[in-house]
Design an enzyme around this catalytic site. Structure first.
Site, PDB file in Angstrom:
ATOM      1  N   GLU A 198       3.801  -6.142   7.102  1.00 32.00           N
ATOM      2  CA  GLU A 198       3.242  -5.293   8.310  1.00 32.00           C
ATOM      3  C   GLU A 198       3.602  -5.337   9.640  1.00 32.00           C
ATOM      4  O   GLU A 198       4.037  -3.991  10.254  1.00 32.00           O
ATOM      5  CB  GLU A 198       1.831  -5.487   7.358  1.00 32.00           C
ATOM      6  N   ALA A 210       1.101  -0.786   0.288  1.00 30.69           N
ATOM      7  CA  ALA A 210      -0.107   0.009  -0.323  1.00 30.69           C
ATOM      8  C   ALA A 210       0.627   0.999  -0.338  1.00 30.69           C
ATOM      9  O   ALA A 210       1.934   0.925   0.027  1.00 30.69           O
ATOM     10  CB  ALA A 210      -0.856   0.123   1.015  1.00 30.69           C
ATOM     11  N   GLY A 265       0.011  -5.699   0.527  1.00 27.43           N
ATOM     12  CA  GLY A 265      -1.204  -5.213  -0.025  1.00 27.43           C
ATOM     13  C   GLY A 265      -1.468  -5.695  -1.744  1.00 27.43           C
ATOM     14  O   GLY A 265      -2.476  -6.335  -1.991  1.00 27.43           O
ATOM     15  N   GLU A 322      -1.733  -9.068  -0.814  1.00 30.06           N
ATOM     16  CA  GLU A 322      -2.943  -9.580  -0.326  1.00 30.06           C
ATOM     17  C   GLU A 322      -3.526  -8.854  -1.801  1.00 30.06           C
ATOM     18  O   GLU A 322      -5.242 -10.089  -2.080  1.00 30.06           O
ATOM     19  CB  GLU A 322      -4.224  -8.645   0.084  1.00 30.06           C
TER      20      GLU A 322
END
Length: 271
Positions: A145, A77, A122, A125
């Protein structure tokens, strides 16, 4: 990937961070935020919109999702955006990203992630929300993360363990360390690893095979697998039976069986 000037122009007019082209029933969607293609709120919204549009297009039977350049598929992200958000703003962004990942995961058409480089946070993901994953031999994967004082918020804690099991999932999530494409293959995070120069060709080859399958049956197959993964076995069997019944009502089912009896290749129409 070669894109004509017209296609490039059309892509930029409508989508600031995405490129796409459609050819031979295959759509190729490229996240284009060089050098590492980070995800932000705008990208999530664009992905949801474009994927929904492609789902409705009759000339698209399969979709390839990749990143621009050779450095990253998606390196997570956009931390610069997240740094400025408070808890309420972050919840809103989280809901937007969740919609994107769920849209891709439940799309009526198969989606192949062509992972050309880093797939972090992300980005991983996003790849996990796709049906199939082909990785470049140079690709690397991580959920970093924990090292930022947060946890994955786009489905990483849930989708990962359903693919690799809790033990391996916790190893990746708890340590936040990078793994290679070969390790990702061993742990079934990706389906195949290929030389970098062959990545898009391999993804296209898979997509081409899927594009020629009977589309209703493929849609029902995806629905049965995805829905059945989240329920008990008896409920899963009931879902499978309903999806099986739906395929039996199609013209493609009749054509497929007739072709088998006549020892010829079937000519599916998507009906």
């Amino acid at each position: 990937m070669t894109i004509t000037n017209k296609k490039l122009e059309d892509a930029f007019v409508k989508y600031e961070s995405l490129l796409y082209e459609v050819e031979n029933k295959i759509a190729i969607v490229t996240i284009n935020r060089p050098p590492v293609n980070p995800l932000n709120t705008a990208v999530f919204k664009e992905l949801t919109q474009l994927m929904t549009e492609l789902e409705s297009r009759e000339d698209v039977h399969a979709i390839i999702l990749t990143g621009s350049g050779e450095k990253a598929f998606v390196a997570g992200a956009d931390i610069r955006e997240m740094l400025e958000l408070d808890a309420v703003d972050m919840l809103e962004m989280n809901q937007i990203s969740r919609k994107t990942f769920s849209t891709i995961e439940n799309l009526a058409k198969p989606v192949i992630a062509a992972i050309n480089g880093l797939a972090l946070g992300g980005g991983l993901e996003l790849a996990l929300s796709c049906d199939l994953r082909i990785a470049s031999e140079k690709a690397k994967f991580a959920f970093p993360e924990i090292n930022l004082g947060i946890i994955p918020g786009g489905g990483g804690t849930q989708r990962l363990q359903r693919i690799v099991g809790q033990g391996i999932a916790k190893e990746l999530l708890y340590f936040g360390e990078m793994i290679t494409a070969e390790q990702a293959l061993e742990w079934h995070i990706v389906n195949k690893v290929v030389p970098s120069e062959n990545l898009l060709a391999e993804a296209k080859a898979w997509a081409a095979k899927l594009a020629e399958k009977p589309q209703v049956a493929l849609r029902m197959l995806k629905l049965a697998v995805n829905s059945g993964a989240n329920v008990d076995i008896e409920s899963g069997l009931t879902i499978e039976m309903a999806c099986f019944g739906n395929t039996f009502a199609t013209k493609d089912r009749k054509e497929g069986m007739q072709a088998f009896v006549e020892k010829r290749q079937p000519k599916f129409t998507g009906r």
